[in-house]
Design a protein around this motif. Structure first.
Motif, PDB file in Angstrom:
ATOM      1  N   ASP A 138    -105.885   9.483  51.427  1.00 53.65           N
ATOM      2  CA  ASP A 138    -106.079  10.733  50.702  1.00 53.65           C
ATOM      3  C   ASP A 138    -105.709  10.608  49.219  1.00 53.65           C
ATOM      4  O   ASP A 138    -105.541  11.616  48.541  1.00 53.65           O
ATOM      5  CB  ASP A 138    -105.337  11.890  51.371  1.00 53.65           C
ATOM      6  CG  ASP A 138    -103.852  11.637  51.548  1.00 53.65           C
ATOM      7  OD1 ASP A 138    -103.428  10.462  51.516  1.00 53.65           O
ATOM      8  OD2 ASP A 138    -103.099  12.610  51.746  1.00 53.65           O
ATOM      9  N   GLY A 139    -105.601   9.367  48.712  1.00 50.82           N
ATOM     10  CA  GLY A 139    -105.532   9.149  47.275  1.00 50.82           C
ATOM     11  C   GLY A 139    -104.171   9.122  46.631  1.00 50.82           C
ATOM     12  O   GLY A 139    -104.068   9.038  45.405  1.00 50.82           O
ATOM     13  N   VAL A 140    -103.084   9.180  47.409  1.00 51.10           N
ATOM     14  CA  VAL A 140    -101.736   9.186  46.834  1.00 51.10           C
ATOM     15  C   VAL A 140    -101.305   7.756  46.512  1.00 51.10           C
ATOM     16  O   VAL A 140    -101.476   6.845  47.331  1.00 51.10           O
ATOM     17  CB  VAL A 140    -100.726   9.837  47.799  1.00 51.10           C
ATOM     18  CG1 VAL A 140     -99.303   9.716  47.265  1.00 51.10           C
ATOM     19  CG2 VAL A 140    -101.086  11.302  48.011  1.00 51.10           C
ATOM     20  N   MET A 141    -100.733   7.548  45.320  1.00 52.06           N
ATOM     21  CA  MET A 141    -100.276   6.224  44.912  1.00 52.06           C
ATOM     22  C   MET A 141     -98.773   6.182  44.632  1.00 52.06           C
ATOM     23  O   MET A 141     -98.254   5.168  44.193  1.00 52.06           O
ATOM     24  CB  MET A 141    -101.034   5.768  43.660  1.00 52.06           C
ATOM     25  CG  MET A 141    -100.841   6.643  42.435  1.00 52.06           C
ATOM     26  SD  MET A 141    -101.661   5.993  40.940  1.00 52.06           S
ATOM     27  CE  MET A 141    -100.745   4.483  40.657  1.00 52.06           C
ATOM     28  N   GLN A 142     -98.075   7.249  44.917  1.00 51.20           N
ATOM     29  CA  GLN A 142     -96.659   7.357  44.557  1.00 51.20           C
ATOM     30  C   GLN A 142     -95.765   6.531  45.468  1.00 51.20           C
ATOM     31  O   GLN A 142     -95.888   6.568  46.691  1.00 51.20           O
ATOM     32  CB  GLN A 142     -96.230   8.832  44.613  1.00 51.20           C
ATOM     33  CG  GLN A 142     -94.816   9.085  44.108  1.00 51.20           C
ATOM     34  CD  GLN A 142     -94.533  10.573  43.946  1.00 51.20           C
ATOM     35  OE1 GLN A 142     -95.433  11.405  44.059  1.00 51.20           O
ATOM     36  NE2 GLN A 142     -93.299  10.915  43.672  1.00 51.20           N
ATOM     37  N   ALA A 143     -94.850   5.777  44.872  1.00 44.39           N
ATOM     38  CA  ALA A 143     -93.759   5.083  45.561  1.00 44.39           C
ATOM     39  C   ALA A 143     -94.201   4.263  46.768  1.00 44.39           C
ATOM     40  O   ALA A 143     -93.674   4.445  47.861  1.00 44.39           O
ATOM     41  CB  ALA A 143     -92.684   6.096  45.974  1.00 44.39           C
ATOM     42  N   PRO A 144     -95.122   3.324  46.593  1.00 46.76           N
ATOM     43  CA  PRO A 144     -95.540   2.538  47.757  1.00 46.76           C
ATOM     44  C   PRO A 144     -94.478   1.567  48.255  1.00 46.76           C
ATOM     45  O   PRO A 144     -94.454   1.209  49.428  1.00 46.76           O
ATOM     46  CB  PRO A 144     -96.767   1.779  47.234  1.00 46.76           C
ATOM     47  CG  PRO A 144     -96.541   1.673  45.766  1.00 46.76           C
ATOM     48  CD  PRO A 144     -95.872   2.949  45.381  1.00 46.76           C
ATOM     49  N   GLY A 145     -93.578   1.124  47.360  1.00 43.20           N
ATOM     50  CA  GLY A 145     -92.701   0.015  47.710  1.00 43.20           C
ATOM     51  C   GLY A 145     -91.364   0.343  48.321  1.00 43.20           C
ATOM     52  O   GLY A 145     -90.705  -0.540  48.869  1.00 43.20           O
TER      53      GLY A 145
END
Length: 218
Positions: free
Chosen positions: A13-20
């Motif tokens: 759904d397009g979220v890129m926040q805080a993947p790590g």
């Protein structure tokens, strides 16, 4: 002209926040940090190594710079760490007075203007990692040439997204794609001019279609 490539991990759904990790970027009460950590396999490892061959210069926003600078200099015996540590890193920030990570350069003035100037200089291609806020500036200014988007098979709901409301419309051409054993789709696109539009409607609209159009409101 230097090519500017965006490398981004996103949810479906397009979220890129805080993947790590959970502490990476909890702003906005984001509680699902670390959502990509359990998906990694050899396919993804090979794909990430390919992005730095040949070496590129990095372009980072302030938050991603600080995350990377607190992590990668402390990793040894890792080819990705070596490439990141040795690369020239251009940092866009409105608040930092200096950058201390090896080979880091603080961009001055308006970020969009600074990046546009960088693209016209001689040197390796530019590679953006993370940097969600900076990306919105680059998208508004239409400065991105290539999108390398890693789409993870999860839904995250609210969070920082890759494509915000200021994204410049345009067509894209698929250059390459691969799927990991864990279901992550890695797809690379380049800009391909304007958005191609067409229509499946009748050349002469029906009375029902005319009534439908007349009933539409903003």
């Amino acid at each position: 002209m230097r090519t500017l490539t965006v490398n981004t991990f996103v949810s479906l759904d397009g979220v890129m926040q805080a993947p790590g990790g959970p502490a990476e970027d909890p702003t906005g009460n984001f509680t699902l940090g670390g959502w990509n950590a359990t998906f990694w396999d050899d396919v993804m490892g090979q794909a990430i190594a390919k992005e730095f061959d040949p070496p590129t210069d990095l372009l980072l926003g302030r938050k991603t710079y600080e995350i990377f600078a607190a992590h990668w200099p402390y990793i040894s015996d890792d080819p990705i760490a070596d490439q990141l540590n040795n690369a020239t890193k251009y940092v866009a920030s409105r608040t930092l007075d200096e950058v201390t990570w090896n080979n880091a350069v603080l961009l001055k003035g308006d970020a969009g203007d600074a990046v546009a100037e960088l693209k016209h200089q001689d040197g390796p291609d530019l590679n953006v990692q993370g940097s969600s806020d900076l990306l919105q500036t680059l998208l508004r200014r239409d400065l991105v040439d290539v999108f390398n988007i890693w789409t993870f098979p999860i839904l995250l709901g609210p969070g920082k997204r890759l494509f915000g409301e200021g994204t410049t419309p345009g067509g894209l051409r698929l250059l390459d794609s691969v799927t990991s054993t864990t279901g992550v789709t890695i797809a690379k696109y380049e800009r391909a001019g304007e958005v191609p539009v067409g229509s499946f409607q009748f050349a002469e609209p029906t009375e029902a279609e005319l009534r439908r159009r007349a009933s539409l409101t903003d």
